[in-house]
Each structure stands twice: as C-alpha cells, then as structure tokens.
Design a protein around this motif. Structure first.
Motif, PDB file in Angstrom:
ATOM      1  N   ALA A 359      28.637 -18.931  -8.505  1.00 21.33           N
ATOM      2  CA  ALA A 359      27.582 -19.469  -7.635  1.00 21.33           C
ATOM      3  C   ALA A 359      27.308 -18.568  -6.439  1.00 21.33           C
ATOM      4  O   ALA A 359      26.150 -18.286  -6.109  1.00 21.33           O
ATOM      5  N   ASP A 360      28.338 -18.095  -5.769  1.00 21.40           N
ATOM      6  CA  ASP A 360      28.158 -17.318  -4.552  1.00 21.40           C
ATOM      7  C   ASP A 360      28.837 -15.961  -4.593  1.00 21.40           C
ATOM      8  O   ASP A 360      28.983 -15.311  -3.560  1.00 21.40           O
ATOM      9  N   ARG A 361      29.247 -15.528  -5.756  1.00 24.02           N
ATOM     10  CA  ARG A 361      29.915 -14.234  -5.861  1.00 24.02           C
ATOM     11  C   ARG A 361      29.827 -13.723  -7.293  1.00 24.02           C
ATOM     12  O   ARG A 361      29.529 -14.474  -8.225  1.00 24.02           O
ATOM     13  N   THR A 362      30.082 -12.425  -7.437  1.00 26.33           N
ATOM     14  CA  THR A 362      30.154 -11.783  -8.750  1.00 26.33           C
ATOM     15  C   THR A 362      31.500 -11.083  -8.846  1.00 26.33           C
ATOM     16  O   THR A 362      31.894 -10.346  -7.941  1.00 26.33           O
ATOM     17  N   LEU A 363      32.197 -11.319  -9.935  1.00 25.43           N
ATOM     18  CA  LEU A 363      33.560 -10.829 -10.118  1.00 25.43           C
ATOM     19  C   LEU A 363      33.628  -9.968 -11.370  1.00 25.43           C
ATOM     20  O   LEU A 363      33.142 -10.370 -12.435  1.00 25.43           O
ATOM     21  N   VAL A 364      34.205  -8.785 -11.237  1.00 25.39           N
ATOM     22  CA  VAL A 364      34.430  -7.891 -12.371  1.00 25.39           C
ATOM     23  C   VAL A 364      35.932  -7.662 -12.494  1.00 25.39           C
ATOM     24  O   VAL A 364      36.593  -7.268 -11.528  1.00 25.39           O
TER      25      VAL A 364
END
Length: 419
Positions: A359-364
């Motif tokens: 929702a409020d972040r992008t994680l790799v």
C-alpha cells in the motif's frame, strides 16, 4: 537562448489565459489564482446587485404607474420581478463562469427590462439605472466587440424610449446615452485590468519556467562536457589497466607465481572491470541518458540466468505501478549488486527475486539458496566489500532502506522504498 531551449525540448509559448495546453505546476497555479481572484470579484458584486434591485424597485414604486393592479401596474410588477431575478442571476459566481452566450442573454434581459420600464413609466431614474446595469454587465463580462454590440443596442433602445416618452425628450435621451456610455467604458477598463493582471502572472510563471529550462539546458551541456573528460581520462585509464592486469595474470600463471599473488591479481582485474562499468554508467548519467528502472528487472534476472546457468526466478506480488525515478533506480541497482554478489560468492546457488507492491511501499527481495558447504563459504566471505554500503546509501537517498544478512542456507537482501 531560444535555440538552446528548443534543443532541450523546453521551448515555452506565451499562452493566453484559459488556453488549453500542457502546463507546468507554476503555470497551473497562476491560472488557479486568476480563477480564484475572478470568483472573489464576482462575489463582491452580489451586494451591488442587491442595491441596484432595491433602488430600481424603490424608484419604480414612487413613479407612475406604480406596481399594482391594472394592466400597466401589473406590467411594471412583472418587469420588476424579471429584472430582479436577472440581476441576481447575473451577479452569481456560477452564472459568471458561463460563456459569452449566457452573458449576452442576461445582459440583454436586464437591459430590455429597463427599456420596457422606460416605455411604461417614462424614463425616470429607475428606468435609466435598470437599463444601464445591463450595459455594465456586458462591458465587464464580454470581449470588446460583443460588449459594444450589446451596449449599443441597449443604449439606442433606451434613447429612443426616452426621446418618445420623456419631456423634454432630447435631454433625457442624451442623459441616458451618456450614463450608458460611462458605464460601458468603466466596465471595459475593469475587464482589461483583470485580464492584464491574469496575463502578467501567467507570463511571469512561464518566464520562470523558461529560465529554469535554460538553466537545465546549460547544466546538461556542462555535464556532457564533464562526461567527455571523465571518459577520456578515467575510462581509458581503466581500460589500459585492465589490459595490463590481464597480461600480469597470464605471466603469473606461466612463471608459477604463488597462489596469493595470483588471487590478488585476479581480484584487481575484477575490481578494474567493475570500476570500468561504473565509470561508463556515471558517464551515461552525466550525459542525461535514460537510467534503468524497475521495469527492466525482468531482463536483468533473465540475463543473470543465461550468463550463470543458475535457477533464477522473478515473482511480482501486487499490482505494478510507476515509482519515482530515484526510488526505481535504487531498487534496480540494489538488485543488480545482489545478483553480482551471488555470481561472485555463490555461483550456482538457486536465486529468487521478489517484487512486492504494497500500500505505501515497494519491497524487492533477492535471496539465494546454496548447498550446505557452499553456504558456509558464503557466510564466511560475505560482507567484505563496499557493495552493500553503496546499496544502503542509494536506498537512503530515495527515502528507503536496504538490509542484508545470512539465512540458514544462503543470503538475503531486502530493498525497500516508499511509494
């Protein structure tokens, strides 16, 4: 200056207020302020409209015939009701935002009511004031040509009515004409003053955009010059150093040099190749070339799988979306560094790359799984370089974080950015 802006794709045209064209945030803000200022001025006209209606009704009530019974009295009452409704409509903010046709209609209706009152009650003060209100609204709301046409029609009709019914007729006609002419000129001055202020703010905003565009073009030209210098000095030097280290490695093998010396030469060659690649990337960035984004991660994983022959997969969780350029670059570079480390320290390890859009972040996440013996070697030798430090710094500049650490059978790198 114009040629430089055109070359950079930053040419600006002096646009008229309300013209549809791509606008910067500064230009959009100037147009928004112009609309707000116009609405505030129209809101200020409401009390004036109420005063006009009150004056016209009061003067008509003392004239003959007064509003009341009888054909003439009923006619006056109807005209006053229509006039009051038209004036209150004209001074409302919602109606004032409508086009020229609506303004012509309401101005003509107001002026027509005034002329009809002059014909019924003779051109007393009420009739002249009532008709002149239509002239003034036309002058304020309409461009010069339509405003002149509406104002001339109302003025001529009022002058004819005054000339036919008043005594003395010529004097009343001249008085009504002068009053309408005065209000027409005043209304056009008000309109032109407002348009001039709006246009000035818009042109100032466009000028600031043009100056920023010229500064960006000049900066890009300077960066291109610096990039050329870096390429000539650093990249060429590193290329020569890589060739020399290649020869030194072959010489060390031929002369049976110690294992430590050969390892040092091998490591120096790897660092030189990595430095050369980084230098080329820096030169490309200085020249304004397109930098890789997260959209190219699939191609990166595919190249890694093809070059290393390992089991590498990419998984996307959530709905992909566009990220800010710096955040997207930080994720891509971090994944690139993690995959490079796997090829160096854990060749053959099964690799999983996961992109999670939350929702409020992008994680790799980049995780490798190796055999037990290989995993122990990874954990023993990992973390000795500066790749992880650079990864954390890049993520921090994008407002995110980078974490790396061992797992029971390998190593995991997690990159997180807001968005």
């Amino acid at each position: 200056m114009k040629a430089r802006l055109t070359a950079a794709g930053l040419t600006h045209r002096a646009a008229r207020p309300g013209q549809d064209e791509p606008a910067s945030a500064r230009v959009a803000e100037a147009r928004s302020r112009a609309r707000e200022r116009g609405d505030a001025q129209r809101q200020a006209l409401r009390p004036l409209g109420v005063v006009f209606v009150a004056v016209v009704v009061t003067l008509s009530a003392t004239a003959h015939p007064a509003p009341g019974r009888g054909v003439a009295g009923l006619g006056v009452a109807v005209l006053l009701a229509v006039y009051a409704a038209a004036v209150l409509t004209a001074v409302s903010v919602r109606w004032a935002r409508r086009g020229a046709a609506a303004q012509v209609a309401v101005s003509g209706l107001i002026g027509g009511c005034g002329v009809a009152l002059a014909a019924l009650q003779q051109p007393n003060g009420a009739a002249v004031i009532a008709a002149s209100m239509g002239v003034w609204i036309a002058a304020v709301r309409l461009p010069p040509a339509p405003a002149a046409a509406v104002a001339a029609t109302i003025t001529a009709a009022l002058a004819v009515a005054a000339g036919l019914t008043a005594h003395p007729g010529p004097q009343s006609a001249v008085t009504a004409t002068l009053l309408c002419l005065l209000l027409a000129v005043t209304g056009q001055f008000i309109r032109r003053g407002r348009e001039s202020q709006d246009r000035t703010e818009l042109l100032l905003a466009q000028l600031q955009d043009a100056r920023e565009g010229e500064a960006a073009a000049a900066a890009l030209a300077e960066r291109s010059r610096i990039a050329g210098e870096l390429h000539d000095v650093l990249a060429h030097s590193l290329s020569g150093l890589a060739i020399q280290l290649q020869g030194a490695r072959k010489l060390a093998v031929r002369e049976a040099a110690s294992e430590g010396l050969r390892a040092a030469i091998e490591r120096s060659a790897e660092l030189t190749k990595a430095g050369l690649a980084d230098a080329r990337q820096a030169v490309s960035a200085l020249r304004g070339d397109d930098l890789p984004t997260l959209d190219r991660l699939a191609a990166l994983v595919e190249d890694f799988r093809r070059d290393t022959g390992t089991d590498a997969t990419l998984r996307i969780d959530g709905t992909s979306r566009s990220l800010p350029a710096e955040a997207s670059l930080a994720l891509y570079r971090g994944a690139q560094e993690a995959l490079t480390n796997i090829s160096r320290y854990a060749p053959g390890a099964t690799t999983r790359v996961t992109v999670s859009y939350q929702a409020d972040r992008t994680l790799v996440t980049i995780e490798d799984h190796a055999a037990a013996s290989l995993a122990s070697e990874i954990l023993a030798g990992a973390g000795g370089g500066h790749g992880l430090t650079a990864m954390r710094e890049r993520a921090a500049r994008a407002g995110g974080t980078a974490r790396a650490g061992p797992t029971p059978d390998g190593w995991r790198v997690e990159l997180e950015v807001p968005a």
